[in-house]
Scaffold this motif. Structure first.
Motif, PDB file in Angstrom:
ATOM      1  N   MET A  75      49.422  38.693  46.531  1.00  0.00           N
ATOM      2  CA  MET A  75      49.411  37.715  45.441  1.00  0.00           C
ATOM      3  C   MET A  75      48.008  37.598  44.841  1.00  0.00           C
ATOM      4  O   MET A  75      47.031  37.581  45.575  1.00  0.00           O
ATOM      5  CB  MET A  75      49.874  36.354  45.968  1.00  0.00           C
ATOM      6  CG  MET A  75      50.095  35.349  44.867  1.00  0.00           C
ATOM      7  SD  MET A  75      50.675  33.772  45.499  1.00  0.00           S
ATOM      8  CE  MET A  75      52.184  34.211  46.322  1.00  0.00           C
ATOM      9  N   LEU A  76      47.964  37.513  43.527  1.00  0.00           N
ATOM     10  CA  LEU A  76      46.664  37.441  42.868  1.00  0.00           C
ATOM     11  C   LEU A  76      46.103  36.022  42.969  1.00  0.00           C
ATOM     12  O   LEU A  76      46.840  35.041  43.027  1.00  0.00           O
ATOM     13  CB  LEU A  76      46.813  37.800  41.390  1.00  0.00           C
ATOM     14  CG  LEU A  76      47.498  39.133  41.058  1.00  0.00           C
ATOM     15  CD1 LEU A  76      47.534  39.322  39.540  1.00  0.00           C
ATOM     16  CD2 LEU A  76      46.770  40.293  41.706  1.00  0.00           C
ATOM     17  N   LEU A  77      44.793  35.934  42.992  1.00  0.00           N
ATOM     18  CA  LEU A  77      44.117  34.651  42.794  1.00  0.00           C
ATOM     19  C   LEU A  77      43.612  34.648  41.361  1.00  0.00           C
ATOM     20  O   LEU A  77      42.916  35.574  40.939  1.00  0.00           O
ATOM     21  CB  LEU A  77      42.933  34.508  43.751  1.00  0.00           C
ATOM     22  CG  LEU A  77      43.236  33.970  45.147  1.00  0.00           C
ATOM     23  CD1 LEU A  77      41.955  33.944  45.968  1.00  0.00           C
ATOM     24  CD2 LEU A  77      43.825  32.567  45.072  1.00  0.00           C
ATOM     25  N   ILE A  78      43.978  33.624  40.624  1.00  0.00           N
ATOM     26  CA  ILE A  78      43.645  33.589  39.203  1.00  0.00           C
ATOM     27  C   ILE A  78      42.744  32.388  38.933  1.00  0.00           C
ATOM     28  O   ILE A  78      43.031  31.268  39.383  1.00  0.00           O
ATOM     29  CB  ILE A  78      44.933  33.522  38.352  1.00  0.00           C
ATOM     30  CG1 ILE A  78      45.825  34.736  38.677  1.00  0.00           C
ATOM     31  CG2 ILE A  78      44.592  33.467  36.876  1.00  0.00           C
ATOM     32  CD1 ILE A  78      47.148  34.739  37.956  1.00  0.00           C
ATOM     33  N   ASP A  79      41.681  32.652  38.216  1.00  0.00           N
ATOM     34  CA  ASP A  79      40.679  31.617  37.927  1.00  0.00           C
ATOM     35  C   ASP A  79      41.038  30.914  36.620  1.00  0.00           C
ATOM     36  O   ASP A  79      40.617  31.332  35.544  1.00  0.00           O
ATOM     37  CB  ASP A  79      39.288  32.281  37.843  1.00  0.00           C
ATOM     38  CG  ASP A  79      38.179  31.250  37.853  1.00  0.00           C
ATOM     39  OD1 ASP A  79      38.476  30.056  38.061  1.00  0.00           O
ATOM     40  OD2 ASP A  79      37.019  31.645  37.635  1.00  0.00           O
ATOM     41  N   CYS A  80      41.801  29.848  36.721  1.00  0.00           N
ATOM     42  CA  CYS A  80      42.145  29.075  35.528  1.00  0.00           C
ATOM     43  C   CYS A  80      40.863  28.463  34.966  1.00  0.00           C
ATOM     44  O   CYS A  80      40.108  27.821  35.705  1.00  0.00           O
ATOM     45  CB  CYS A  80      43.140  27.980  35.880  1.00  0.00           C
ATOM     46  SG  CYS A  80      43.431  26.799  34.543  1.00  0.00           S
ATOM     47  N   PRO A  81      40.584  28.640  33.675  1.00  0.00           N
ATOM     48  CA  PRO A  81      39.329  28.098  33.121  1.00  0.00           C
ATOM     49  C   PRO A  81      39.276  26.576  33.146  1.00  0.00           C
ATOM     50  O   PRO A  81      38.222  25.990  32.910  1.00  0.00           O
ATOM     51  CB  PRO A  81      39.309  28.615  31.686  1.00  0.00           C
ATOM     52  CG  PRO A  81      40.460  29.515  31.518  1.00  0.00           C
ATOM     53  CD  PRO A  81      41.379  29.359  32.684  1.00  0.00           C
ATOM     54  N   TRP A  82      40.385  25.911  33.427  1.00  0.00           N
ATOM     55  CA  TRP A  82      40.413  24.458  33.508  1.00  0.00           C
ATOM     56  C   TRP A  82      40.452  23.979  34.959  1.00  0.00           C
ATOM     57  O   TRP A  82      39.885  22.939  35.282  1.00  0.00           O
ATOM     58  CB  TRP A  82      41.645  23.911  32.769  1.00  0.00           C
ATOM     59  CG  TRP A  82      41.697  24.345  31.340  1.00  0.00           C
ATOM     60  CD1 TRP A  82      42.284  25.463  30.842  1.00  0.00           C
ATOM     61  CD2 TRP A  82      41.094  23.695  30.222  1.00  0.00           C
ATOM     62  NE1 TRP A  82      42.100  25.551  29.493  1.00  0.00           N
ATOM     63  CE2 TRP A  82      41.363  24.458  29.071  1.00  0.00           C
ATOM     64  CE3 TRP A  82      40.347  22.522  30.069  1.00  0.00           C
ATOM     65  CZ2 TRP A  82      40.927  24.121  27.806  1.00  0.00           C
ATOM     66  CZ3 TRP A  82      39.922  22.174  28.799  1.00  0.00           C
ATOM     67  CH2 TRP A  82      40.205  22.970  27.681  1.00  0.00           C
ATOM     68  N   CYS A  83      41.103  24.709  35.856  1.00  0.00           N
ATOM     69  CA  CYS A  83      41.367  24.209  37.208  1.00  0.00           C
ATOM     70  C   CYS A  83      40.691  25.022  38.312  1.00  0.00           C
ATOM     71  O   CYS A  83      40.717  24.608  39.474  1.00  0.00           O
ATOM     72  CB  CYS A  83      42.862  24.194  37.488  1.00  0.00           C
ATOM     73  SG  CYS A  83      43.819  23.367  36.226  1.00  0.00           S
TER      74      CYS A  83
END
Lengths: 416, 95
Positions: B1-9
């Protein structure tokens, strides 16, 4: 070509099987061919075979960047069926099923084609309506498909859990002519038969460019093994078709996604057919080796990694455990991904392109294996005659411009 | 599973997100002037890049915001994520 038979097996056993020849030559590329197929999977090798067999093209080659059958031909769940909703699709896929039926004899290669029946489960009222519509449409197209009550479905597939389940089975659509085949045998059988007709099969040869002449027509391909001239190039590179087509300046309406499958440890024969469930999202069959072959879903995002997220295959296994509680303690052995090229309407493109001499066979999305012989047959026709076979006329690139989509998106066995 | 860097969270697991296709596709201004081919290209033609791919994601099970990302489709590594409205980073400087 050494013909395979029980007698040949017996005779060669006398020489301890040392006298078998390789099934195809390790060809080195010639400077030029009449036609070159890019992609040594079932669709490409089959197209080469039919070009040689039915259209007299023997000075041709198949180039493959890895080993033949190492892409999606060796990575799918080997399910064959033709119960598609629209008559265009049903004609194409049923053409393939008819060719599957005697492919073992035609190629003298055991395809292990087993018409054990493909049963698609309905879990909601909507499923029931959709499948019954499919059944009626299929009957009108001359494709077999029949409705089963839950009890009939369970009788046909005893491990099936129809009641003690979050979404009880309300019925099923069964195509008895559907089934499975041995995926590697398809690639090897076509390769061997094409090689015997003079086709060069060139492995470890990756296309790096397509050369066009002054008029804009194709002149050949640049590869890792040098330039190969050809006035006709057929691209059947599955997930990488758009990458190859871009080399000729052609943008295709394709996106590539990883699609996963997995197999269990081998079991004694326990699973008699193929079962697919769209709503719970799983499909399963048992290989002749005994492994449960389980189809999973695509990842949400475009990718070329041939992997896919673990949560996708976990979901598939959870669905299998729900439908078939007897498999809850079975251990999974391997999982893998293949890169599938998906069109906006989930139907393939088998067509000439705006680039003269360039042909594409792509967009098979999550279900190309079943179509292999039919696809290869009409693709060879398209390349040889520079016009589509009547069956693949609707599967043009221009259908996206003209609004003539063959929208099978909702008709796939499972939603990807 | 990818880890995604939400620009808000910030970093969140992939299952919180929905993929939303190729980014920076501008809807044509004057639809009446388009040819059928141009309209089909807008609707259906995608880059399907093998390499650094510009794409949209939506943090549906979080802040629900759309944002843009650059991801290498040969490794699935995210090169950058950035808020809607900010320009596409220059990928030449990216690792």
């Amino acid at each position: 070509m050494q013909k395979f038979s029980a007698l040949a097996l017996l005779r060669r056993s006398l020489s301890r099987h040392a006298s078998w020849q390789p099934q195809w030559r390790a060809a080195t590329p010639k400077p030029a061919y009449d036609a070159v197929i890019v992609g040594g999977g079932g669709h490409g090798l089959g197209a080469a075979y039919y070009l040689a067999k039915e259209h007299g093209y023997t000075n041709i080659a198949v180039v493959e960047k890895g080993w033949i059958g190492g892409g999606n031909t060796g990575r799918n769940t080997t399910i064959i069926r033709s119960n598609y909703l629209f008559s265009e699709s049903a004609a194409l896929y049923d053409h393939a099923v008819k060719l599957w039926e005697d492919l073992t004899q035609v190629l003298n290669y055991n395809m292990m084609f087993s018409q054990r029946g493909v049963m698609m489960l309905a879990h909601t009222v909507h499923d029931v309506h959709v499948f019954k519509r499919h059944i009626h449409a299929n009957r009108a197209s001359g494709v077999d498909n029949e409705w089963m009550t839950p009890e009939q479905a369970q009788a046909f597939c005893p491990p099936l859990n129809i009641e003690d389940i979050r979404y009880p089975v309300l019925g099923a659509a069964l195509q008895r002519r559907g089934g499975t085949a041995r995926h590697d045998a398809v690639a090897w059988g076509y390769a061997r038969a094409a090689d015997a007709l003079g086709v060069d099969i060139i492995e470890n040869c990756e296309v790096s460019g397509i050369r066009l002449d002054a008029s804009g027509a194709v002149a050949g391909i640049e590869t890792t093994r040098g330039f190969i001239g050809a006035r006709k190039i057929g691209v059947a590179a599955s997930g990488h078709t758009s990458v190859v087509a871009k080399m000729a300046g052609l943008h295709l309406p394709l996106e590539s996604f990883p699609l996963q499958a997995l197999v269990s440890e081998p079991l004694k024969p326990i699973f008699p057919c193929v079962v697919m469930s769209n709503t719970i999202h799983a499909y399963i069959s048992q290989s002749d080796k005994g492994e449960l072959v389980i189809g999973s879903g695509t990842d949400a995002y475009t990718s070329y990694t041939q992997r896919g997220g673990l949560h996708i295959s976990t979901h598939a296994v959870e669905a299998i455990c729900e439908l078939f509680p007897i498999f809850r303690r079975v251990r999974m052995l391997r999982n893998w991904g293949g890169i599938v090229d998906v069109t906006p309407d989930r139907s393939p493109i088998i067509a000439r392109t705006p680039v003269p001499g360039l042909y594409v066979n792509c967009g098979w999305g999550t279900g190309g294996f079943k179509a292999t012989p039919g696809s290869a047959h009409v693709f060879a026709w398209t390349i040889a005659r520079d016009e589509p076979h009547p069956i693949n006329v609707p599967f043009s690139i221009e259908r996206f411009r003209d609004g003539l989509l063959i929208d099978e998106a909702a008709a796939a066995a499972v939603a990807h | 599973m990818l880890l995604i860097d939400c620009p808000w969270c910030g970093l969140r697991p992939e299952i919180e997100f929905a993929y939303a296709g190729q980014s920076h596709i501008a809807r044509p201004a004057s639809l009446g002037d388009l040819t059928d081919q141009q309209w089909a290209d807008y609707l259906y033609r995608r880059d399907n890049t093998k390499g650094i791919h510009g794409e949209r994601w939506r943090h549906v099970h979080g802040c629900a915001q759309f944002f843009n990302a650059l991801r290498d489709t040969t490794t699935d590594h995210f090169v950058a994520t950035y808020r809607i409205g900010t320009p596409k980073p220059n990928t030449d400087e990216s690792p």
